[in-house]
Motif scaffolding. Sequence first.
Motif, mmCIF file in Angstrom:
data_model
loop_
_atom_site.group_PDB
_atom_site.id
_atom_site.type_symbol
_atom_site.label_atom_id
_atom_site.label_comp_id
_atom_site.label_asym_id
_atom_site.label_seq_id
_atom_site.Cartn_x
_atom_site.Cartn_y
_atom_site.Cartn_z
ATOM 1 N N LYS A 344 0.839 -1.206 0.000
ATOM 2 C CA LYS A 344 0.000 0.000 0.000
ATOM 3 C C LYS A 344 0.873 1.256 0.000
ATOM 4 C CE LYS A 344 -4.032 2.022 2.286
ATOM 5 N NZ LYS A 344 -5.015 1.880 3.394
ATOM 6 N N VAL A 345 1.957 1.247 0.795
ATOM 7 C CA VAL A 345 2.869 2.390 0.818
ATOM 8 C C VAL A 345 3.492 2.588 -0.565
ATOM 9 C CG1 VAL A 345 5.042 3.259 1.755
ATOM 10 C CG2 VAL A 345 3.351 2.246 3.281
ATOM 11 N N MET A 346 3.890 1.486 -1.216
ATOM 12 C CA MET A 346 4.448 1.603 -2.569
ATOM 13 C C MET A 346 3.425 2.185 -3.541
ATOM 14 S SD MET A 346 6.783 -1.801 -3.112
ATOM 15 C CE MET A 346 8.322 -2.017 -2.208
ATOM 16 N N ALA A 347 2.160 1.790 -3.388
ATOM 17 C CA ALA A 347 1.105 2.335 -4.258
ATOM 18 C C ALA A 347 0.920 3.828 -4.019
ATOM 19 C CB ALA A 347 -0.210 1.593 -4.004
ATOM 20 N N TYR A 348 0.942 4.259 -2.743
ATOM 21 C CA TYR A 348 0.842 5.686 -2.436
ATOM 22 C C TYR A 348 2.029 6.445 -3.034
ATOM 23 C CZ TYR A 348 -2.981 5.248 0.988
ATOM 24 O OH TYR A 348 -4.193 5.048 1.598
ATOM 25 N N MET A 349 3.215 5.863 -2.934
ATOM 26 C CA MET A 349 4.399 6.518 -3.502
ATOM 27 C C MET A 349 4.236 6.729 -5.001
ATOM 28 S SD MET A 349 7.511 4.582 -1.461
ATOM 29 C CE MET A 349 8.776 5.471 -2.411
ATOM 30 N N TYR A 350 3.705 5.725 -5.680
ATOM 31 C CA TYR A 350 3.495 5.850 -7.124
ATOM 32 C C TYR A 350 2.409 6.870 -7.421
ATOM 33 C CZ TYR A 350 1.958 4.646 -11.837
ATOM 34 O OH TYR A 350 1.585 4.706 -13.164
ATOM 35 N N GLU A 351 1.283 6.783 -6.696
ATOM 36 C CA GLU A 351 0.143 7.663 -6.970
ATOM 37 C C GLU A 351 0.488 9.129 -6.748
ATOM 38 O OE1 GLU A 351 -4.564 8.217 -5.724
ATOM 39 O OE2 GLU A 351 -3.274 6.904 -4.538
ATOM 40 N N HIS A 352 1.269 9.418 -5.699
ATOM 41 C CA HIS A 352 1.583 10.802 -5.359
ATOM 42 C C HIS A 352 3.005 11.204 -5.748
ATOM 43 C CE1 HIS A 352 -2.239 11.105 -3.322
ATOM 44 N NE2 HIS A 352 -1.956 10.041 -2.599
ATOM 45 N N ASN A 353 3.659 10.339 -6.517
ATOM 46 C CA ASN A 353 5.019 10.613 -6.994
ATOM 47 C C ASN A 353 5.941 11.002 -5.833
ATOM 48 O OD1 ASN A 353 7.041 10.797 -8.944
ATOM 49 N ND2 ASN A 353 6.663 12.972 -9.308
ATOM 50 N N ALA A 354 5.831 10.253 -4.736
ATOM 51 C CA ALA A 354 6.609 10.550 -3.529
ATOM 52 C C ALA A 354 8.027 9.999 -3.659
ATOM 53 C CB ALA A 354 5.926 9.962 -2.303
ATOM 54 N N ASP A 355 8.955 10.699 -3.029
ATOM 55 C CA ASP A 355 10.352 10.264 -3.038
ATOM 56 C C ASP A 355 10.625 9.211 -1.976
ATOM 57 O OD1 ASP A 355 11.464 12.301 -5.004
ATOM 58 O OD2 ASP A 355 10.530 13.605 -3.523
ATOM 59 N N ALA A 356 9.803 9.169 -0.947
ATOM 60 C CA ALA A 356 10.024 8.220 0.145
ATOM 61 C C ALA A 356 8.696 7.778 0.728
ATOM 62 C CB ALA A 356 10.897 8.847 1.233
ATOM 63 N N GLY A 357 8.699 6.587 1.301
ATOM 64 C CA GLY A 357 7.522 6.060 1.982
ATOM 65 C C GLY A 357 7.941 5.374 3.269
ATOM 66 N N ILE A 358 7.082 5.463 4.288
ATOM 67 C CA ILE A 358 7.369 4.840 5.579
ATOM 68 C C ILE A 358 6.141 4.049 6.027
ATOM 69 C CG2 ILE A 358 8.070 5.202 7.978
ATOM 70 C CD1 ILE A 358 9.151 7.951 7.171
ATOM 71 N N LEU A 359 6.348 2.776 6.319
ATOM 72 C CA LEU A 359 5.300 1.959 6.928
ATOM 73 C C LEU A 359 5.643 1.792 8.404
ATOM 74 C CD1 LEU A 359 2.808 0.097 6.802
ATOM 75 C CD2 LEU A 359 4.368 -1.790 6.257
ATOM 76 N N VAL A 360 4.751 2.268 9.287
ATOM 77 C CA VAL A 360 4.980 2.198 10.728
ATOM 78 C C VAL A 360 4.044 1.147 11.314
ATOM 79 C CG1 VAL A 360 5.168 3.530 12.858
ATOM 80 C CG2 VAL A 360 5.426 4.685 10.660
ATOM 81 N N PHE A 361 4.598 0.235 12.102
ATOM 82 C CA PHE A 361 3.788 -0.805 12.726
ATOM 83 C C PHE A 361 4.477 -1.255 14.017
ATOM 84 C CE2 PHE A 361 6.797 -2.777 9.959
ATOM 85 C CZ PHE A 361 7.141 -4.003 10.520
ATOM 86 N N PRO A 362 3.734 -1.917 14.929
ATOM 87 C CA PRO A 362 4.311 -2.251 16.239
ATOM 88 C C PRO A 362 5.150 -3.520 16.277
ATOM 89 C CG PRO A 362 1.983 -2.787 16.203
ATOM 90 C CD PRO A 362 2.277 -2.114 14.899
ATOM 91 N N GLY A 363 5.149 -4.311 15.227
ATOM 92 C CA GLY A 363 5.919 -5.557 15.216
ATOM 93 C C GLY A 363 5.132 -6.649 14.537
ATOM 94 N N LEU A 364 5.657 -7.880 14.572
ATOM 95 C CA LEU A 364 4.990 -9.027 13.962
ATOM 96 C C LEU A 364 4.870 -10.147 14.976
ATOM 97 C CD1 LEU A 364 6.611 -9.261 10.401
ATOM 98 C CD2 LEU A 364 4.349 -8.390 10.996
ATOM 99 N N SER A 365 3.735 -10.816 14.959
ATOM 100 C CA SER A 365 3.543 -11.988 15.804
ATOM 101 C C SER A 365 3.770 -13.247 14.976
ATOM 102 C CB SER A 365 2.123 -12.004 16.384
ATOM 103 O OG SER A 365 1.164 -11.968 15.331
ATOM 104 N N GLU A 366 4.122 -14.302 15.662
ATOM 105 C CA GLU A 366 4.344 -15.551 14.941
ATOM 106 C C GLU A 366 3.010 -16.075 14.420
ATOM 107 O OE1 GLU A 366 6.381 -18.366 17.294
ATOM 108 O OE2 GLU A 366 8.108 -17.067 17.710
ATOM 109 N N GLY A 367 3.013 -16.483 13.194
ATOM 110 C CA GLY A 367 1.789 -16.979 12.581
ATOM 111 C C GLY A 367 2.100 -17.718 11.302
#
Length: 434
Positions: A344-367
């Motif tokens: 989704k961040v990559m899609a936003y970067m393409y749509e808005h011609n952004a130079d950088a994108g950041i995905l912020v999240f708290p971590g990953l659980s085992e699954g």
Amino acid sequence: MMRERRRLRNLVRLATRYYLSYSNIEDTVDVIKNLVGQGNGVVVDYLTKAYVKLIISLASLTMLNHSINLALRDRLIYREFKIDQGNDPLGPLSIPHTIATYPMNVYSYITYVPSGKAPEYMVLRGIATMVINNIKSTRSELKRTIEPMTMVNQDNELVVELNRGLVKLNRIMRRVRQKVALLPKSGNRINVSEEYGRLVQNAPNWLKIAHESLLLTKYLHGKVYVTSHRRVRGNDALIMLSWRLYEILVYALVRAALRRMGYFRESQSLFLNPEVGDSIMLMFNKPLSVGIVERIDELIGEDNDRMIKSIVGKPDLYMKNKRSVVIECKFSTNLSYITAGRFKVMAYMYEHNADAGILVFPGLSEGMVFDDEDDATLRLYGILRRRGYVELRLKEGKVMYLLMIDPGERKDAGLVWDIGLRRIIEVLRRIVGY
């Protein structure tokens, strides 16, 4: 489970302390309305509950004060037409509406009179009285909560802030009560809800603002929860949504990072750094005018523009100076959901011609790993855990970051803030170059 509960409790404490208390009144009111949900959540601790209720009280009184100021100004400058008759017209006249009436040889004329007897003023006084009464009882509750804590630990930072907030609340309360006394009284007892419902369609904006302040106070006497459920209008409990709070926390961290980097807030969305001659626009949950879509099907003109505006992707945060950055927040540890967020961040970067994108999240659980894309996210997370973020260099000089901000990473919420702030600063310095 303990980590999850700690994550939620630290989240609500950090989001309220570092954002709600320092934002302008319009931001605060919008945020509170957007936080309301329904369902069983984690009960907020009594200290954070006191802080949240204090903020709501301050927000409500500030709105009411603004509403009364506008109403008193209107009472001075606005006038109403009044039809009258007589031999000697009195007062300022509307000449085109003044005629001689025969055979009585008098004038029928329209003059101007003050608008102070308009029913909206009486309704405003009734609303203001209800707001003040609601907040008075909350103020007494807050005093009962804060005073014992002050006796035990008067140097505690949060206790100091709560006491400072109470002083501010008392000051605004006195100011508002003085202004309420200037509003016209109704000779008869009125039903405020019924009268407001009757007047609302044509009501002045200040009456609507006052009513909004009254609606806010309904959350002062219920319980306070934080939950991950989707937003549904519920009862009088304030049930705050975790994913909304997470967006607020990240926004507060970005603002604090900009201050540490030498930027100061010039306006609601503009930050300046005179030392390096740079300015940064920072938008939070706002629609963007930029995008790559030019036309939809056969639509033309305003229809095309409206449709484009409705489908433009809206990242949680958008920053722009010489470079543009999209930031997306995902309060989840689900592997597939974070993988989807990465794309989704990559899609936003393409749509808005952004130079950088950041995905912020708290971590990953085992699954369970469902596909190669999930496996790739898991391997990226392995690199990320070493320093809290991982950099993906893209073609054409673009860059993307996966960044971990976990409110449950430490038991101490203040330490969580410090860790998150350090990581945000490191990433932003890499992007903006200062």
